[in-house]
Design an enzyme around this catalytic site. Structure first.
Site, PDB file in Angstrom:
ATOM      1  N   ARG A 168       0.852  -1.201   0.000  1.00  0.00           N
ATOM      2  CA  ARG A 168       0.000   0.000   0.000  1.00  0.00           C
ATOM      3  C   ARG A 168       0.882   1.243   0.000  1.00  0.00           C
ATOM      4  O   ARG A 168       0.622   2.215  -0.694  1.00  0.00           O
ATOM      5  CB  ARG A 168      -0.961   0.002   1.201  1.00  0.00           C
ATOM      6  N   TYR A 209     -16.579  16.451 -15.201  1.00  0.00           N
ATOM      7  CA  TYR A 209     -16.990  15.048 -15.208  1.00  0.00           C
ATOM      8  C   TYR A 209     -18.040  14.820 -14.112  1.00  0.00           C
ATOM      9  O   TYR A 209     -17.872  15.301 -12.980  1.00  0.00           O
ATOM     10  CB  TYR A 209     -15.750  14.187 -14.952  1.00  0.00           C
ATOM     11  N   ASP A 263      -7.674  18.409 -14.579  1.00  0.00           N
ATOM     12  CA  ASP A 263      -7.984  17.050 -15.021  1.00  0.00           C
ATOM     13  C   ASP A 263      -7.607  16.989 -16.494  1.00  0.00           C
ATOM     14  O   ASP A 263      -8.269  17.587 -17.348  1.00  0.00           O
ATOM     15  CB  ASP A 263      -9.479  16.764 -14.807  1.00  0.00           C
ATOM     16  N   LYS A 287      -8.837   5.937 -19.556  1.00  0.00           N
ATOM     17  CA  LYS A 287      -9.172   6.444 -20.881  1.00  0.00           C
ATOM     18  C   LYS A 287      -7.964   6.330 -21.822  1.00  0.00           C
ATOM     19  O   LYS A 287      -7.500   5.244 -22.076  1.00  0.00           O
ATOM     20  CB  LYS A 287      -9.708   7.860 -20.757  1.00  0.00           C
TER      21      LYS A 287
HETATM   22  C1  LIG Z   1     -13.704   8.954 -16.625  1.00  0.00           C
HETATM   23  C2  LIG Z   1     -13.290  10.261 -16.118  1.00  0.00           C
HETATM   24  C3  LIG Z   1     -13.029  10.442 -14.747  1.00  0.00           C
HETATM   25  C4  LIG Z   1     -13.219   9.345 -13.726  1.00  0.00           C
HETATM   26  O1  LIG Z   1     -12.295   8.319 -13.904  1.00  0.00           O
HETATM   27  P1  LIG Z   1     -12.557   6.766 -13.551  1.00  0.00           P
HETATM   28  O2  LIG Z   1     -11.306   6.113 -13.988  1.00  0.00           O
HETATM   29  O3  LIG Z   1     -13.771   6.337 -14.304  1.00  0.00           O
HETATM   30  O4  LIG Z   1     -12.791   6.687 -12.076  1.00  0.00           O
HETATM   31  C5  LIG Z   1     -12.590  11.692 -14.341  1.00  0.00           C
HETATM   32  N1  LIG Z   1     -12.435  12.714 -15.227  1.00  0.00           N
HETATM   33  C6  LIG Z   1     -12.692  12.566 -16.526  1.00  0.00           C
HETATM   34  C7  LIG Z   1     -12.499  13.728 -17.444  1.00  0.00           C
HETATM   35  C8  LIG Z   1     -13.132  11.339 -17.019  1.00  0.00           C
HETATM   36  O5  LIG Z   1     -13.394  11.211 -18.324  1.00  0.00           O
END
Ligand SMILES: *Cc1c(COP(=O)(O)O)cnc(C)c1O
Length: 382
Positions: free
Chosen positions: A46, A98, A170, A195
């Site tokens: 961890r 998001y 982000d 993604k």
């Molecule tokens: C999918 C997404 C998230 C969340 O991520 P997860 O891996 O699904 O928890 C946060 N920000 C953006 C822009 C996203 O497309």
């Protein structure tokens, strides 16, 4: 090293013990301590694991930050970053962040008296106007999901610095291949690595990169204390995915340009959101701060067309949540990714029922265009 090489050789390149060109999957929870008070740099997975650490160094190199951290999902990364704040703090968020980011603020952090203000961060006057003594950070997505609003990261970060607050970006839609927010002045970069970074729709992961030792210590403390870490196998898969990011992103970008152009000429479509168009209000900023326009396109069907029929008639493009994989994906933000946002806010910001979000994959461009064409034609209400 330039970014295309860094994607392959950044971080800890390979295994120092055996010379293996790939970092092994250190599938272990604990590490033998040779004698009292002595360890080889690892105690418990961890706190630190060599496979995860390799990934963490890699993302830090790619974003040109001080340190990186890997989490079990993008939301776990976001939750860890938001855990830097305390009761009575407020965070300015872009007005179509998001859905999950909105939800965790609205329904979890709210309980701890950490608040948010929804602001059109593409308008920097609005950002500055909303900063008061409780606001401790500006949290930006650019381009936003799903409406592709562009925020000038450099100018937003200047405002934040002036007020001694943090800039958090982000960077999921762009990846460090196209945009490096820390070089533009941001303090923290977050990714849903599920993604583009992973890129193959086969894992869920999150990453965060910070620009100072102080933030690195704090975030490592939070990561170790709250425990939302990424496991060794998924860390390995993510490193593997990142190696091909440049070729994938180049193709994503190329396909998206052509598809945006195709959609523009279609009679079924009322409006397209794509920062690659010169008439997009954020086009010039996007051009200045990123090395491409990405492969996310949102569009609104005209009233006479039915989005359910559109989804049903697609044969190649997959209808589903997520984005950034090699395969093209479409989704319905109002009922899927952004369902957690109340109806009134959705209407206000433009996430209407006829809005469709397309993540352009790396398939053959003609196949994609034919699929879209057939499906659009079949979507007319009778
Ligand atoms: C999918 C997404 C998230 C969340 O991520 P997860 O891996 O699904 O928890 C946060 N920000 C953006 C822009 C996203 O497309």
């Amino acid at each position: 090293m330039k970014i295309k090489s860094l994607l392959i050789h950044g971080g800890k390149d390979g295994d120092e013990f055996t010379g293996a060109v790939n970092i092994p999957i250190y599938q272990t929870s604990t590490f033998k301590q040779p004698e009292f008070g002595v360890n080889k740099g690892y105690e418990y997975s961890r706190t630190g694991n060599p496979t995860r650490e390799s990934l963490e160094k890699l993302i830090s190199d790619l974003e040109e930050g001080y340190a990186g951290f890997a989490f079990a999902s993008g939301m776990a990364a976001i939750t860890a970053v938001l855990s830097l704040f305390k009761s009575e703090d407020q965070i300015i968020i872009s007005n179509n962040v998001y859905g999950g980011t909105f939800r965790v603020l609205n329904q979890i952090f709210n309980n701890f008296n950490i608040g948010y203000k929804i602001v059109d961060t593409s308008n920097l006057n609005e950002v500055e106007k909303n900063i008061d003594k409780n606001v401790k950070a500006i949290y930006i997505e650019t381009p936003t999901n799903p409406l592709m609003d562009i925020t000038d990261i450099e100018e937003a970060a200047k405002i934040a610095r002036k007020h001694k607050i943090l800039t958090i970006v982000d960077n999921t839609f762009m990846t460090p291949y196209l945009q490096r927010p820390i070089l533009l002045g941001a303090d923290i970069v977050i990714h849903s690595a599920t993604k583009y970074l992973g890129g193959h729709s086969d894992l869920v992961a999150g990453l965060a990169v910070v620009n100072t030792e102080d933030l690195a210590e704090k975030l490592h403390f939070i990561q170790n204390s709250t425990g939302g870490i990424l496991g060794p196998f998924d860390s390995f898969l993510l490193i593997r995915g990142i190696k091909t990011l440049s070729v994938r992103m180049d193709r994503h970008d190329e396909n998206a340009k052509l598809i945006a152009q195709f959609l523009k000429g279609r009679p079924e479509i009322e409006k397209i959101y794509y920062p690659g168009f010169k008439e997009h209000p954020g086009h010039d900023i996007q051009k200045k701060q990123a090395d491409g326009y990405g492969a996310m396109i949102s569009f609104v069907l005209r009233r006479e067309y039915n989005y359910k029929k559109f989804f049903k008639n697609l044969s190649l493009i997959t209808f589903g949540e997520s984005l950034g994989g090699v395969e093209s994906l479409v989704c319905h933000p109002a009922s899927m990714t952004h369902a957690a946002i109340p109806y009134e806010i959705r209407q206000k910001v433009g996430i209407t029922d006829n809005l469709i979000r397309l993540s352009v994959g790396i398939e053959d461009k003609e196949d994609l265009i034919n699929d879209l064409k057939e499906s659009l034609e079949a979507s007319k209400e009778v």
